[in-house]
Every structure is written in structure tokens, then in C-alpha cells.
Design an enzyme around this catalytic site. Structure first.
Site, PDB file in Angstrom:
ATOM      1  N   PRO A 100      -0.307   6.001 -30.356  1.00 47.00           N
ATOM      2  CA  PRO A 100      -1.435   6.560 -31.116  1.00 47.00           C
ATOM      3  C   PRO A 100      -0.940   7.536 -32.187  1.00 47.00           C
ATOM      4  O   PRO A 100       0.060   8.238 -31.993  1.00 47.00           O
ATOM      5  CB  PRO A 100      -2.236   7.335 -30.056  1.00 47.00           C
ATOM      6  CG  PRO A 100      -1.756   6.865 -28.735  1.00 47.00           C
ATOM      7  CD  PRO A 100      -0.355   6.375 -28.933  1.00 47.00           C
ATOM      8  N   ILE A 101      -1.639   7.515 -33.300  1.00 44.49           N
ATOM      9  CA  ILE A 101      -1.359   8.483 -34.366  1.00 44.49           C
ATOM     10  C   ILE A 101      -2.633   9.274 -34.593  1.00 44.49           C
ATOM     11  O   ILE A 101      -3.692   8.703 -34.840  1.00 44.49           O
ATOM     12  CB  ILE A 101      -0.950   7.784 -35.674  1.00 44.49           C
ATOM     13  CG1 ILE A 101       0.301   6.938 -35.470  1.00 44.49           C
ATOM     14  CG2 ILE A 101      -0.719   8.800 -36.785  1.00 44.49           C
ATOM     15  CD1 ILE A 101       0.620   6.008 -36.655  1.00 44.49           C
TER      16      ILE A 101
END
Lengths: 64, 64, 64, 64, 64, 64
Positions: E2-3
Site C-alpha cells: 500500500p502507498i
């Protein structure tokens, strides 16, 4: 060269998108002096299930 | 650690995407000296109806 | 029309950035068949204090 | 006013998204002192075919 | 993988940023089941002169 | 709820930014029917050294 990215709820039709692109491009040109050809507008259509506001999903806060 | 985000027209197949990811990652490594494992590439497939250029939707400017 | 956005640690010099822009543009053209003139690359230089990895700021994890 | 954008693999259900929005909003409020109503969270659900890691598509690296 | 990208007003100190990164990473791990090492958080510090709300710059609406 | 993000060359003054924010917000309201208070505009001022066009840095292509 300006790049304008719009996150908004999904569901707008092509006519509305075309009007947005035309109007925002023309305002960018008028206000910043850039050329019309250089303006990019990218629309990101976000589902209400993917947008949180004040700690709650828009899908719950604003059901259809 | 570098994150590369690509907005492009939708419709590319998996082979093209894999080639993009491989090539751009390898150029990032060669040029910036980062590790290969650290490079993220996120592709955003944009419909022609969601991309405006020079005040006009790509869907109108470049019909299929 | 492709837009490539690169988040990377700040501190790269102009020569490195020019090399990145040249190489990534040329790979986009080769792989996706877009025109060279249509490729935008925007670099976002991120301070180590503004990048978290595995729950820790890069400024702490990778001090200079 | 803070805007939090999350890129993650597609496939999470609404309950997980609601939990993410609630928890991240509440941490933003607690840590930065902003008001709850001002926090936006936008989720971008990315297909494994659109995410590259270490030069390889996640679709290949982590098949379902 | 995830970013998480956070746009917020500039001016927070390193301790606050570290707390944000730690807490948001840990909530991502708890709620989505991703690994801690895979979570990236990128902070974008926005000047009040660069943030518009309800048609007005935050620099005018909320002067320091 | 719409979020508009503008990447443009750095160097515009506050009056120009205020005009952009006012005008784009008002066009968003007129065209999409959202409320004025819900529109966010975030400006990202990009140095010519961080913008590539057609494979070349704007800093080289368009020197000041």
C-alpha cells in the site's frame, strides 16, 4: 503543461465531463497565460465506497 | 523507494504493462542507483472520456 | 498523453533528472507507441523526513 | 483539510474500507489536531496487473 | 505494497510526522493484513497559499 | 468533495493562485452541482528542472 486532476464522485456523463474540461482549460489559459494545447485534465471517478469524509464512507453518509 | 505512477489511456494488455514495469524499473535502478526491489510502478488506466487535451475530451478528439 | 510521475528522494542533480526524463520518455514511446512529444514526466523530490517505510521515517531509518 | 490517498490492491470489501477510513481519520485528528470533518480519504483500488514491484507485475509475482 | 499519500498544511515537525507514519502504517497492517515492511507513506507539505477551500486560499481564510 | 490538483510551473504569485482557486471552484459548482464549500484545490508548484516534456527537461527546453 499544466496538469489538472479532478477526483469526483463517479456517475457524471460525457457531456458534463466535456463541459468541465472545456471550462477549466479555458480558465487555466485566461489566468495563467499558458497555451490551450498544453492543458491536460485527467478525471478520476471515485465510487462512494472509496471516499471517506469525516471518518465515514460517502456510501454510508450519502446513500443514493 | 521510488514510486512511479503512469497515467495512460486504458486498453494496454498485460504483456505491454509487464514490459513497461520491467523497463522503467531497470532505468530507475541504472540512473538513480536505487535497488530494484524498492521500485514501485502503479499504472492508472484512463478512459478517453476522462482525459481532456486542449479543452476537449480525448474521446471526441481521438475517437476509436 | 502519458503522464509519468516520479516520487523519489530529493537531492538528485539536473543531469540525473534529464537522463531519467530522456530514458523514461523513450521507453514509453518504444513500448506503448505514443509520440515522444506527448510524454510528460513530473518529478516530486521528497525529503527523507516526509517518507515513511515500514512504519519509520526514512530520515531515521537511513540517516545521511 | 488533510487529504489521504491510499493505493492498495483491489478486492477489499466495504466493511474493511469503512474501518480504514474511520481509523485513519481518527489518527489524523489525534496526531495533527485537525478537525474530524476536514479529513478526506480517497481509496484507489489497483489491479495486480497495474502494480509493478521490483520490475515485475504483482499479477505475475503474486498470482491469486 | 500500500502507498499512503498525505496532503496536509506544511509546518508539522519530525516527531509529528514520525508518529503519523508509525500509526497509519500500523492501522494499515491491522486492517488490511499487509506486511509492515510493505507500507509506504509519503507526506506532501502544502503551503496555505497553495490550498483552496470553498473558493478561497487557505492563506486568506486562515491567516496565521 | 471534489478535489482538484493542479501541477504547474512554479512562480505564480498569490493573486494568480487566488484567482485560479476562485474560478475553478465556481466552475466545478456550476457544472457538477457540488457545493462551493466542498471543493478543494491543491496547487503543486513544479520547478522547470522537475518537468520533462518530449524527453527533455523544461529547464533546458524553456530556459528563463
Amino acid at each position: 503543461m499544466p496538469i489538472v486532476r479532478i477526483d469526483m464522485f463517479e456517475g457524471r456523463d460525457r457531456k458534463t465531463k466535456q463541459e468541465l474540461v472545456k471550462s477549466i482549460t479555458s480558465e487555466m489559459v485566461r489566468i495563467t497565460g499558458c497555451s490551450e494545447a498544453s492543458v491536460h485534465v485527467v478525471i478520476n471517478n471515485v465510487a462512494k465506497e472509496d471516499w471517506g469524509l469525516g471518518g465515514e464512507l460517502a456510501a454510508i453518509k450519502f446513500p443514493d
